[in-house]
Design a protein around this motif. Structure first.
Motif: not given
Length: 389
Positions: A345-359, A301-310
């Motif tokens: 960018l996102f996954g289950p969150g079990e390895g410390g990664e963001p989730t789709a809900e975080d995005w 999403p372009r709306h993730a500009s300045g905000a999307g976690p990775v």
């Protein structure tokens, strides 16, 4: 349907890893919530971006007995792939492929008289009885037949067509507007209206195989709505329908998609260095930048500009500046991971990664949109395809 092959060169850029073992486990968890009732695995929109055919097969392996799609083309593609389970498609326009659907033994949804006329004409031409389900608008205000005189007319006409052998009314169904908002008054109102419309149709002589209204949130939280069949969509892919009703873990679900890419460049830059179009991000001091080769052309999403976690090199980073068509930048804060390092960018969150809900939270949208919009340029790489003994 886009089920992209995993090509080695493409994997160096990006990949959407689809864990079919997690999907099967999610389906089994959902089945356990509803006991002996039928489960329709909803695989519209290319399986919410996960790959319709592969996900449909995995869902069937886990006990789903129905498949659900929005468009007839999606349903016909499942048949072409050899999936023979009961299938329902519900989004029709005049002139649609009614005859092909009838000949493929697909249940078609009818919301008005025009659709009944077209399906009966196609049934005559095919010389076969069409399986139809009547959809009631119980308050969503979208597709579906209005209660009262419109419903009475549709029911009466469907029964006449059934008497002629042109159709078989296999289902009565509807869809909730606010099942993801606990306690919303529309839930009880729609359920009451659905019961009334079902009772009317059955009183006139309709004998459906299935009655259904429960989507993912209703499947998870409203057992009184389950009737004969439930239709989990987003929950099957391991995402919660909304934060208000709980996290995936609260329901024993695990996200199925992990989206990642390989850093295409890592470089040092001075302070006050503009980043990406419009220079909406300027480095506050000397730092390192990492280039992630994914952009809005891939569904970021372009709306993730300045905000999307990775997640890069074990740390959460944030999209620095604007997301471009093919790439975006993260500020690595002076760290220098090797070029080619994985950016998750996102996954289950079990390895410390963001989730789709975080995005979703970062973009002001819902998890459904995050996973569904990932485009065909990103290869789907399937893992745990085989059942473990």
């Amino acid at each position: 349907m886009t089920e992209t092959a995993a090509v080695p060169t493409a994997l160096l850029r990006a990949r959407a890893e689809i864990d079919l073992g997690a999907l099967r486990a999610n389906v089994r968890t959902l089945r356990a919530r509803v006991g002996d009732l039928a489960v329709m695995a909803v695989v519209k929109a290319d399986g919410y971006g996960h790959g319709a055919v592969r996900c449909a097969r995995a869902a069937v392996e886990a006990g789903a007995t129905w498949l659900g799609t929005a468009t007839p083309e999606e349903a016909l593609a499942l048949r072409a792939a050899g999936l023979t389970q009961r299938a329902l498609c519900w989004l029709w326009v005049p002139g649609g492929p009614w005859r092909q659907a009838i000949e493929a033994d697909i249940d078609v949804s009818l919301s008005g008289m025009w659709a009944l006329r077209e399906v009966t004409e196609a049934a005559r031409a095919a010389g076969r009885t069409a399986r139809v389900q009547l959809k009631a608008d119980t308050g969503l205000g979208r597709n579906g037949c209005q209660p009262g005189a419109d419903w009475a007319e549709l029911v009466a006409a469907a029964l006449r067509a059934e008497a002629e052998g042109l159709v078989r009314v296999t289902g009565l169904w509807s869809h909730f507007a606010c099942a993801d908002e606990p306690g919303h008054p529309s839930i009880a109102a729609q359920l009451t209206r659905f019961r009334e419309m079902v009772a009317y149709a059955e009183g006139q002589g309709v004998r459906p195989e299935v009655r259904h209204i429960a989507n993912s949130p209703a499947t998870l939280t409203l057992p009184e709505t389950h009737f004969d069949l439930v239709r989990p969509g987003i929950a099957m892919y391991g995402l919660s329908p909304s934060p208000e009703i709980g996290t995936p873990a609260d329901f024993g679900l695990r996200p199925v998609m992990t989206l990642s890419a390989s850093l295409a460049l890592v470089k040092r830059v001075p302070g006050e260095h503009g980043v990406s179009y419009g220079h909406h991000y300027v480095t506050p001091g000397p730092t390192t930048l990492g280039l992630v080769p994914l952009g809005y052309g891939d569904g970021i999403p372009r709306h993730a500009s300045g905000a999307g976690p990775v997640l890069v090199d074990g740390k959460w980073r944030t999209v620095a500046g604007r997301v471009a068509m093919d790439q975006f930048v993260v500020d690595l804060g002076g760290d220098e991971p090797p070029v080619g390092s994985r950016a998750v960018l996102f996954g289950p969150g079990e390895g410390g990664e963001p989730t789709a809900e975080d995005w979703a939270a970062a973009c002001g949208t819902i998890g459904y949109e995050i996973v569904t919009r990932i485009g065909s340029r990103v290869p789907r790489v399937y893992v745990n395809e085989e059942e473990r003994g």
